[in-house]
Design an enzyme around this catalytic site. Structure first.
Site, PDB file in Angstrom:
ATOM      1  N   LYS A 102      29.836  59.413  44.194  1.00 12.36           N
ATOM      2  CA  LYS A 102      30.479  60.244  43.174  1.00 12.36           C
ATOM      3  C   LYS A 102      29.425  60.834  42.231  1.00 12.36           C
ATOM      4  CE  LYS A 102      34.726  57.715  43.735  1.00 12.36           C
ATOM      5  NZ  LYS A 102      35.556  56.566  43.397  1.00 12.36           N
ATOM      6  N   ASP A 106      41.456  60.657  38.536  1.00 13.18           N
ATOM      7  CA  ASP A 106      41.870  59.908  39.721  1.00 13.18           C
ATOM      8  C   ASP A 106      43.379  60.036  39.932  1.00 13.18           C
ATOM      9  OD1 ASP A 106      40.165  58.661  41.428  1.00 13.18           O
ATOM     10  OD2 ASP A 106      39.959  56.821  40.250  1.00 13.18           O
ATOM     11  N   GLN A 144      36.180  52.653  38.407  1.00  6.24           N
ATOM     12  CA  GLN A 144      36.156  52.248  39.814  1.00  6.24           C
ATOM     13  C   GLN A 144      36.931  50.941  39.994  1.00  6.24           C
ATOM     14  OE1 GLN A 144      34.688  54.124  42.391  1.00  6.24           O
ATOM     15  NE2 GLN A 144      35.785  52.651  43.642  1.00  6.24           N
TER      16      GLN A 144
END
Ligand code: NAD
Length: 285
Positions: A53, A120, A97
């Site tokens: 990422k 997300d 994460q």
């Protein structure tokens, strides 16, 4: 029949190039898309994903703010950091994460991210908007799957779509997105009786199970479009949830692993962040 490849790597590269171009234009207006990635602890798979990422951000010309916190970080400290990132005008997207260590309540952390920075798409607000068919920041993996289908002009309206897996990250949201595109959707999971009876009906089959080569040729019909979301690390390398060799003999289209859904996920994360940076420049936020 030998399947055509749904080339996620190629399509993702095109999307990343377009994000990079738009980022340059945005920079002329003094806005640099900023993504904050928070990694708690040192889960090896998470470290790989965070690295990918960060690399994606830098290549696109974004500002990348990586926060590595020790595995013993308290929930309060993590929520404090989220509060700071929510308030930081240079941060347009926040990604925590997962999975988080046991002492931290994932639901609370995700819910603390400001919905317009939740790139997300996992927060209750964005998930709720998706369910209601309202505009939402969509979760990256299912959004990437839909883009792959669109890019290959695969018709969805009226088609039988079967999703294996009901996670909040993949199965559930992709089922909603397929439904929004007028497919007839069946969601299968670990308690589904006679899975193959469902999968054999599928015109579109999405496998998000997490079991290597779980979907075999005898479970699908000729001409099916197969999206393999699985990432299983075996000694021989990465393999998907679909037995590629057998299933590609019957499918009309299939995603490879690696090089299918994975690259699309990162491309969608960049696109979601860019979109929020643009909206912040238009005075929202
Ligand atoms: P998960 O473990 O949360 O969910 C797995 C789902 O599979 C569950 O809903 C479960 O009910 C179902 N399942 C398990 N055994 C089954 C069985 N025997 N029959 C039918 N259904 C069964 O996993 P997830 O987070 O949804 O991820 C699924 C896979 O996709 C994993 O391999 C993961 O690594 C991968 N993944 C890939 C990407 C990507 O970018 N390519 C992103 C997210 C997840």
């Amino acid at each position: 029949m030998t399947a055509k490849i749904l080339d996620g790597k190629k399509i993702a590269a095109e999307i990343r190039a377009s994000v990079k171009g738009e980022t340059l234009l945005l920079k002329e207006r003094g806005i640099v898309p900023g993504l904050a990635v928070v990694l708690v602890g040192d889960n090896p798979a998470s470290k790989v994903y965070v690295g990918q990422k960060e690399k994606g951000c830098l290549e696109a010309g974004f500002a990348s703010f990586l926060h590595r916190l020790p595995g013993g970080t308290s929930q309060k400290d993590l929520l404090d950091l989220i509060g700071k990132l929510n308030a930081d005008p240079l941060v347009h997207g926040i990604l925590v994460q997962l999975p988080l260590p046991d002492q931290i309540d994932e639901e609370k952390v995700i819910a603390a991210i400001k919905p317009e920075k939740d790139v997300d798409g996992f927060s209750p607000v964005n998930m709720g908007r998706l369910v209601a068919g309202m505009s939402a920041i969509e979760p990256c993996t299912p959004k990437g799957i839909m883009r792959l289908l669109e890019a290959s002009r695969i018709e969805l309206a009226g088609k039988e779509a079967v999703v294996i897996g009901r996670s909040n990250i993949v199965g559930k949201p992709v089922a909603l997105m397929l439904l929004a595109r007028s497919a007839t959707v069946t969601v299968c999971h670990s308690r589904t009786r006679d899975l193959a009876e469902h999968t054999k009906r599928a015109d579109i089959l999405v496998a998000a199970v997490g079991r290597p080569r779980f979907v075999t040729a005898d479970m699908v019909k000729d001409g099916v479009v197969v999206i393999d979301v699985g990432i299983n690390r075996l000694e021989e390398g990465l393999v998907g949830d679909v037995d590629f060799e057998g299933v590609s003999e019957k499918a009309s289209w299939i995603t490879p692993v690696p090089g299918g859904v994975g690259p699309m996920t990162i491309a969608m994360l960049l696109e979601n962040t860019l979109e929020q940076a643009k909206l912040s420049g238009e005075g929202r936020s």
